[in-house]
Design a protein around this motif. Structure first.
Motif, short mmCIF file in Angstrom:
data_model
loop_
_atom_site.label_atom_id
_atom_site.label_comp_id
_atom_site.label_asym_id
_atom_site.label_seq_id
_atom_site.Cartn_x
_atom_site.Cartn_y
_atom_site.Cartn_z
N VAL A 160 -6.26 -32.91 15.74
CA VAL A 160 -5.94 -32.75 17.16
C VAL A 160 -5.81 -34.12 17.83
O VAL A 160 -4.83 -34.41 18.54
CB VAL A 160 -7.04 -31.91 17.88
CG1 VAL A 160 -6.77 -31.82 19.37
CG2 VAL A 160 -7.14 -30.51 17.26
N GLY A 180 -14.54 -42.85 12.99
CA GLY A 180 -15.72 -43.21 12.21
C GLY A 180 -15.54 -44.18 11.06
O GLY A 180 -16.44 -44.31 10.24
N LYS A 184 -9.67 -45.68 9.84
CA LYS A 184 -9.20 -44.78 10.90
C LYS A 184 -8.86 -45.56 12.17
O LYS A 184 -7.90 -45.22 12.87
CB LYS A 184 -10.27 -43.72 11.18
CG LYS A 184 -10.45 -42.71 10.04
CD LYS A 184 -11.47 -41.63 10.39
CE LYS A 184 -11.61 -40.64 9.23
NZ LYS A 184 -12.51 -39.52 9.56
N TYR A 200 -17.12 -45.83 16.33
CA TYR A 200 -18.33 -45.50 17.10
C TYR A 200 -19.60 -45.69 16.28
O TYR A 200 -20.69 -45.88 16.82
CB TYR A 200 -18.25 -44.05 17.64
CG TYR A 200 -18.29 -42.98 16.57
CD1 TYR A 200 -19.49 -42.38 16.18
CD2 TYR A 200 -17.12 -42.58 15.91
CE1 TYR A 200 -19.52 -41.41 15.20
CE2 TYR A 200 -17.15 -41.61 14.92
CZ TYR A 200 -18.35 -41.03 14.56
OH TYR A 200 -18.39 -40.08 13.57
N ASN A 224 -13.99 -34.19 21.75
CA ASN A 224 -13.99 -33.49 20.46
C ASN A 224 -15.35 -33.50 19.78
O ASN A 224 -15.54 -32.80 18.79
CB ASN A 224 -13.00 -34.17 19.50
CG ASN A 224 -11.55 -33.83 19.82
OD1 ASN A 224 -11.25 -32.70 20.20
ND2 ASN A 224 -10.66 -34.80 19.70
N TYR A 252 -22.32 -29.00 15.67
CA TYR A 252 -22.11 -27.74 14.94
C TYR A 252 -23.13 -27.48 13.84
O TYR A 252 -23.34 -26.34 13.46
CB TYR A 252 -20.70 -27.67 14.34
CG TYR A 252 -19.55 -27.68 15.33
CD1 TYR A 252 -19.77 -27.62 16.70
CD2 TYR A 252 -18.24 -27.77 14.90
CE1 TYR A 252 -18.72 -27.65 17.60
CE2 TYR A 252 -17.17 -27.79 15.79
CZ TYR A 252 -17.42 -27.74 17.14
OH TYR A 252 -16.37 -27.77 18.02
N PHE A 276 -11.80 -25.12 26.94
CA PHE A 276 -10.60 -24.29 26.73
C PHE A 276 -10.54 -23.83 25.27
O PHE A 276 -11.12 -24.47 24.39
CB PHE A 276 -9.33 -25.05 27.12
CG PHE A 276 -8.96 -26.14 26.15
CD1 PHE A 276 -9.57 -27.38 26.21
CD2 PHE A 276 -8.02 -25.92 25.15
CE1 PHE A 276 -9.26 -28.39 25.30
CE2 PHE A 276 -7.70 -26.92 24.23
CZ PHE A 276 -8.32 -28.15 24.31
N VAL A 278 -7.62 -22.63 22.39
CA VAL A 278 -6.18 -22.61 22.09
C VAL A 278 -5.63 -21.18 22.12
O VAL A 278 -4.47 -20.97 22.47
CB VAL A 278 -5.91 -23.31 20.73
CG1 VAL A 278 -6.58 -22.58 19.58
CG2 VAL A 278 -4.43 -23.44 20.46
N ASN A 326 -12.21 -36.67 5.79
CA ASN A 326 -10.76 -36.47 5.98
C ASN A 326 -10.16 -37.61 6.82
O ASN A 326 -10.76 -38.07 7.78
CB ASN A 326 -10.49 -35.14 6.69
CG ASN A 326 -11.15 -35.05 8.07
OD1 ASN A 326 -12.35 -35.29 8.21
ND2 ASN A 326 -10.36 -34.75 9.08
P1 NDP Z 1 -10.64 -33.46 12.68
O1 NDP Z 1 -9.41 -33.49 11.89
O2 NDP Z 1 -10.82 -34.46 13.77
O3 NDP Z 1 -11.88 -33.52 11.70
C1 NDP Z 1 -13.17 -33.59 12.15
C2 NDP Z 1 -13.58 -35.05 12.43
O4 NDP Z 1 -14.71 -35.05 13.29
C3 NDP Z 1 -14.06 -35.81 11.20
O5 NDP Z 1 -13.01 -36.35 10.45
C4 NDP Z 1 -14.94 -36.88 11.82
O6 NDP Z 1 -14.13 -38.01 12.15
C5 NDP Z 1 -15.42 -36.25 13.13
N1 NDP Z 1 -16.86 -35.97 13.07
C6 NDP Z 1 -17.51 -35.21 12.17
N2 NDP Z 1 -18.83 -35.19 12.44
C7 NDP Z 1 -19.01 -35.96 13.54
C8 NDP Z 1 -20.15 -36.36 14.30
N3 NDP Z 1 -21.40 -35.93 13.99
N4 NDP Z 1 -19.97 -37.17 15.36
C9 NDP Z 1 -18.74 -37.60 15.69
N5 NDP Z 1 -17.62 -37.27 15.01
C10 NDP Z 1 -17.75 -36.46 13.95
O7 NDP Z 1 -10.83 -32.01 13.34
P2 NDP Z 1 -9.84 -31.30 14.36
O8 NDP Z 1 -8.90 -32.28 14.94
O9 NDP Z 1 -9.30 -30.10 13.71
O10 NDP Z 1 -10.83 -30.81 15.51
C11 NDP Z 1 -11.30 -31.73 16.50
C12 NDP Z 1 -12.18 -30.99 17.50
O11 NDP Z 1 -11.39 -30.01 18.19
C13 NDP Z 1 -13.34 -30.24 16.89
O12 NDP Z 1 -14.47 -30.38 17.72
C14 NDP Z 1 -12.87 -28.80 16.88
O13 NDP Z 1 -13.93 -27.87 16.88
C15 NDP Z 1 -12.06 -28.76 18.17
N6 NDP Z 1 -11.03 -27.70 18.24
C16 NDP Z 1 -11.05 -26.89 19.34
C17 NDP Z 1 -10.09 -25.94 19.52
C18 NDP Z 1 -10.12 -25.13 20.77
O14 NDP Z 1 -9.36 -24.14 20.88
N7 NDP Z 1 -10.92 -25.47 21.76
C19 NDP Z 1 -9.06 -25.69 18.50
C20 NDP Z 1 -9.08 -26.66 17.42
C21 NDP Z 1 -10.05 -27.62 17.30
P3 NDP Z 1 -14.77 -39.49 12.29
O15 NDP Z 1 -14.61 -40.13 10.95
O16 NDP Z 1 -13.94 -40.09 13.34
O17 NDP Z 1 -16.21 -39.30 12.66
#
Ligand code: NDP
Length: 337
Positions: A160, A180, A184, A200, A224, A252, A276, A278, A326
């Protein structure tokens, strides 16, 4: 029919051993009294919202996964047989399917038929699917963005976040993302065109980091991750700032969510903080496609995916989201057309 099943309801960080591979027999035909469709799954999507589904949920907008049953999630699939007038053999679709080779989808009404096939099919798990719609609705409908505003995005390199940042740049905003790892951060600055980005995990004081990148404050925070980052952002918002609460992935896997202490700034700064889903915005999908397909073809928007190969790689790929393994949208390639 190879399948990935959930073994048990999960608490804490999910592990590979919470899921297992199994196989069952399936007739590759829709039963004649059914108006479902039988599909062959091509790509499966790993999404953070799947983690809450691994526990017992009450009163949630999604259902818990059933231990002993295949995991379900978004995917891209090909119709092999159909009892529904809206779908025929050979159609390509995206929507809710199972983590298995073949799925009988009983309620195909919620599937989207894929019309544009001159883009990678896997994009329908990401930029052209649910995460794309999330970025689009979250940014344009919830954030009320204006050119020149200061925008901050957490988990910015993900499925996202990478899109929200590019949408904000197209509009003429100043955009900073957090992620992270160094790789990235480089992606954010060099591939997605963010003005600035930071890791961060290397910042002892998130408040100070945000002050460094936003000396005049933040107009829009695309949330996020939640937790400590949210608390730090609350100290750095400008008058009439907005927070679009998309997700809070840092919370989570916790039994009890962390406290957020700086909410009173919402009052003094007249801030709007709006959650919100989606799901409420899919009526905008045709409008979104009209905007995004030309942008992809002209290279104005780019999309980075992280593809795991084979159904067996789906459990580790899903778990990897919670440690940031990822890089970009996590996809699982299950089969070829
Ligand atoms: P990502 O592709 O961004 O994957 C998750 C990323 O979150 C990880 O790569 C990691 O990146 C980061 N992360 C994991 N654990 C932590 C932590 N403890 N603290 C900080 N960062 C962390 O996922 P999406 O783009 O699919 O989803 C992003 C967000 O959007 C999520 O919160 C998801 O639940 C939400 N979402 C909400 C929707 C809605 O309808 N409201 C629909 C779809 C998604 P890094 O290496 O940067 O830490």
């Amino acid at each position: 029919n190879k399948q990935v099943i959930l073994n048990n309801h999960v608490s804490g960080f999910p592990k590979e051993s919470d899921m297992s591979m199994t196989s069952s027999t399936i007739e590759l035909k829709v039963p004649h009294d059914s108006n479902g469709v039988l599909v062959k799954n091509l790509y499966l999507s790993c999404d953070p919202y799947m983690r809450p589904r691994m526990k017992k949920l009450e009163g949630s907008y999604v259902e818990s996964f059933k231990p002993g049953s295949p995991i379900s999630g978004y995917g891209v699939a090909k119709v092999l047989d159909s009892g529904h007038p809206g779908f025929k053999k050979g159609d390509l679709v995206w929507g809710m399917t199972g983590w298995e080779e073949y799925t009988l989808i009983a309620t195909p009404q919620s599937l989207f038929k894929i019309q544009h096939t001159d883009v990678p099919l896997s994009y329908y798990t990401g930029i052209l699917g649910m995460p794309g719609m999330t970025a689009y609705a979250g940014f344009y409908e919830v954030c009320s963005p204006k050119p020149g505003e200061y925008v901050f995005i957490s988990a910015a390199s993900g499925a996202v976040g990478q899109l929200v940042g590019q949408f904000a740049k197209l509009l003429g905003c100043y955009v900073v993302g957090s992620a992270g790892s160094k790789g990235k951060v480089d992606l954010l600055k060099n591939k997605f065109g963010f003005d600035e980005a930071f890791n961060y995990k290397e910042e002892e004081d998130l408040n100070a980091a945000l002050k460094r990148y936003f000396p005049e404050g933040i107009d829009i925070y695309f949330e996020n991750v939640g937790g400590k980052m949210l608390d730090a952002v609350l100290l750095n918002l400008r008058l009439r700032g907005r927070i679009a609460v998309c997700g809070m992935i840092s919370q989570y896997n916790l039994d009890k969510p962390e406290g957020v202490y700086n909410l009173m700034t919402l009052i003094s700064k007249r801030i709007r903080m709006e959650g919100f889903l989606v799901l409420d915005y899919y009526h905008l999908y045709p409008k979104y496609l009209e905007m995004i397909i030309p942008h992809i073809k002209e290279g104005k928007i780019v999309y980075v995916e992280d593809t795991a190969e084979g159904l067996e790689s789906a459990p580790p790929a899903l778990i990897g989201l919670f440690s940031g393994r990822n890089v970009g949208k996590q996809v699982v390639a299950v089969a070829c057309e």
